[in-house]
Design an enzyme around this catalytic site. Structure first.
Site, PDB file in Angstrom:
ATOM      1  N   GLU A 183       1.039  -4.195   8.245  1.00 38.62           N
ATOM      2  CA  GLU A 183       1.346  -5.623   8.075  1.00 38.62           C
ATOM      3  C   GLU A 183       2.689  -5.978   8.702  1.00 38.62           C
ATOM      4  O   GLU A 183       3.676  -6.260   8.004  1.00 38.62           O
ATOM      5  CB  GLU A 183       1.329  -5.993   6.600  1.00 38.62           C
ATOM      6  N   GLU A 378      -7.777  -3.703   5.132  1.00 33.80           N
ATOM      7  CA  GLU A 378      -7.609  -3.786   3.672  1.00 33.80           C
ATOM      8  C   GLU A 378      -8.464  -4.917   3.121  1.00 33.80           C
ATOM      9  O   GLU A 378      -8.408  -6.024   3.662  1.00 33.80           O
ATOM     10  CB  GLU A 378      -6.151  -4.105   3.292  1.00 33.80           C
TER      11      GLU A 378
HETATM   12  C1  BGP Z   1      -0.782  -5.511   1.180  1.00 31.53           C
HETATM   13  C2  BGP Z   1      -0.303  -4.091   1.348  1.00 31.53           C
HETATM   14  C3  BGP Z   1      -0.982  -3.081   0.550  1.00 31.53           C
HETATM   15  C4  BGP Z   1      -1.671  -3.564  -0.707  1.00 31.53           C
HETATM   16  C5  BGP Z   1      -2.131  -5.006  -0.652  1.00 31.53           C
HETATM   17  C6  BGP Z   1      -2.511  -5.562  -2.013  1.00 31.53           C
HETATM   18  O1  BGP Z   1       0.295  -6.343   1.407  1.00 31.53           O
HETATM   19  O2  BGP Z   1      -0.433  -3.684   2.704  1.00 31.53           O
HETATM   20  O3  BGP Z   1      -0.024  -2.069   0.314  1.00 31.53           O
HETATM   21  O4  BGP Z   1      -0.989  -3.233  -1.832  1.00 31.53           O
HETATM   22  O5  BGP Z   1      -1.217  -5.840  -0.090  1.00 31.53           O
HETATM   23  O6  BGP Z   1      -1.362  -6.107  -2.611  1.00 31.53           O
HETATM   24  P1  BGP Z   1      -1.004  -5.705  -4.099  1.00 31.53           P
HETATM   25  O7  BGP Z   1      -0.993  -4.218  -4.119  1.00 31.53           O
HETATM   26  O8  BGP Z   1       0.321  -6.316  -4.374  1.00 31.53           O
HETATM   27  O9  BGP Z   1      -2.104  -6.262  -4.954  1.00 31.53           O
END
Ligand code: BGP
Length: 481
Positions: A183, A378
């Site tokens: 990201e 993701e």
């Molecule tokens: C993104 C990241 C991940 C993951 C995802 C979900 O920003 O790349 O690491 O965690 O978000 O967010 P969260 O874990 O805060 O629910």
């Protein structure tokens, strides 16, 4: 090649093993769990100098979730068996830079850590699973924050290349997809996670100097391009870039809502992949820099490095869509950003608005913009799953979310979008990145732990495990037939 179906994790959210193999402290080891009162997650994401000191000298009762993750290293063999049983084609893993170079500046890498990662990659490969490597996923050696101020210092480019070279030399044969930064747009919203920049509590506004943020982003752009240049000489892997996708909708057909949406999408999302996938800074950033008195220093050769080393594919994380409204309206959260509530969508406990159609829209928009293959790196449904009697987890809501999104992915492919893979985020439960909660679960395998690191850390297959396993099986058979 058939579209691949797989899973994803990140070192600091999964591994644990803070004391193993002389690991150096990294930025994620410094983030202390603070019980969530709202969805802003500022206190757990935008760290100050005082937060770092407290992480180095913790008080009684302090817990740092990134140090324990979901104890992945203690369960790695079992977890790889789950991945194999699911029949996944591909697994996304990140390596903790400070395991390989504890301060980022050692002469020689940490052999024990290299052997540990080598074993994991070999085991995955032995199961016929392709590897997507994120060279870093937020975890920056703390020493580089303290000595250089993080990515705003151009020195980090060379140190990063030194780290990448070791990884390519040792693991190149195992790597199918390599993405230098998770990201890449995080640095703009979350300068500590993205760039290792400390928030200055005495500074007005966000606590950050925009010139530091854009210097840091520029150095990461150059580092990313140089890693691709180096990697293409050493590996057969495909090299990509990856950004958080926000899928912005204008609140209404009011032209002012549409204008705000255009501008929000440019600065929050397109800017970063325009540089890494198209190879140059886009026109609209000139005005943004002028209006915000930002001066990005280009050294001789920078423009050529960016132009000559663009990404082969564009990866993106997708969880929810967001709404832009010119007028101030009721807000809700969304991965890394705050969004206006969408009256047509439901949200999860964290305010993230559920929008399968947004996945199809995002795939089309990204593919249309770059004419390069896309990858969903993701996606899944964050939910506080309940472990019921008999170690059952009836996550029908996650099955529904996944099924609806898979339908839209197939429609996007039918639209003509070339999609390399879908990676289910946190496929074995991990600690959340924003709120550091273990109870914000994404996986199809449950990990028995709470937000303060208590629990057996035993694994249990959720109801969605069977759903995903059968879905992948069907996908493989469809292509065979
Ligand atoms: C993104 C990241 C991940 C993951 C995802 C979900 O920003 O790349 O690491 O965690 O978000 O967010 P969260 O874990 O805060 O629910």
């Amino acid at each position: 090649m058939r579209m691949l179906w797989g899973g994803a994790s990140a070192s600091s959210q999964y591994e644990g093993g803070f004391e193993l193999f002389n690991k150096g402290m990294d930025t994620q080891d410094c983030r202390r769990y603070i019980k969530r009162t709202d969805n802003a997650t500022t206190s757990t994401r935008l760290l100050t100098r005082a937060d770092i000191e407290r992480a180095k000298y913790p008080l009684d009762g302090d817990f740092f979730p990134g140090r324990k993750g979901s104890e992945g290293l203690l369960h790695i063999d079992e977890d790889i068996e789950y991945l194999s049983e699911l029949g996944i084609d591909i697994y996304r893993i990140s390596i903790a830079w400070s395991r390989i170079f504890p301060t980022g500046e050692e002469e020689t890498p940490n052999e024990e850590a290299l052997n540990m990662y080598g074993d994991i990659l070999k085991k995955l490969k032995s199961k016929g699973i392709k590897i997507y490597l994120s060279l870093t996923h937020y975890a920056l050696p703390l020493a580089l924050v303290e000595k250089y101020g993080g990515w705003k210092n151009r020195k980090l480019i060379d140190l990063y290349l030194k780290y990448a070279k070791v990884i390519f030399e040792r693991f190149g044969e195992y790597l199918d997809f390599v993405v230098p930064f998770n990201e890449i747009n995080t640095g703009f919203f979350s300068p500590f996670n993205g760039l290792g920049l400390l928030r200055d509590e005495n500074r007005e506004g966000s606590g950050y100097d925009l010139n530091d943020i854009f210097a840091g982003l520029h150095n990461q752009f150059i580092a990313s391009a140089k890693v691709i240049e180096l990697g293409k000489k050493m590996l057969k892997a495909s090299f990509g870039c990856m950004a958080a996708c926000f899928c912005y909708y204008g609140y209404s057909c009011n032209p002012l809502d549409q204008l705000k949406t255009l501008q929000y999408e440019q600065i929050n999302q397109w800017f970063f992949t325009d540089v890494l996938a198209a190879g140059e800074y886009p026109y609209y950033m000139k005005k943004y820099f002028r209006d915000n008195d930002i001066k990005v220093e280009f050294l001789p050769g920078d423009r050529e490095i960016l132009r000559n080393n663009t990404a082969d594919f564009v990866g993106f994380s997708y969880y929810q869509s967001n709404v832009c409204a010119f007028e101030e309206m009721e807000k809700t959260a969304g991965n890394l950003v705050v969004s206006t509530k969408n009256p047509y969508l439901k949200a999860n406990e964290w305010g993230w608005q559920i929008d399968p159609v947004g996945m199809r829209i995002s795939m089309n928009k990204i593919y249309d913009r770059y004419k390069k293959p896309v990858m969903i790196t993701e996606n899944s449904f964050g939910y506080n799953d309940v472990l019921e009697e008999g170690n059952i987890i009836n996550d029908d809501y996650r099955i529904q979310y996944l099924n609806d999104h898979f339908e839209q992915i197939k429609l996007a492919i039918d639209d003509g979008v070339e999609c390399l893979a879908y990676l289910l985020w946190g496929i074995v439960d991990i600690v959340s990145a924003g709120s550091l909660e273990m109870t914000k679960r994404y996986g199809v395998v449950y990990v028995d732990a709470d937000n303060l690191g208590n629990g057996t850390y035993k694994r249990y297959k959720k109801k969605s495990f069977k759903f995903y396993k059968e879905f992948i099986e069907k996908e493989k058979n469809v292509v065979k037939s």
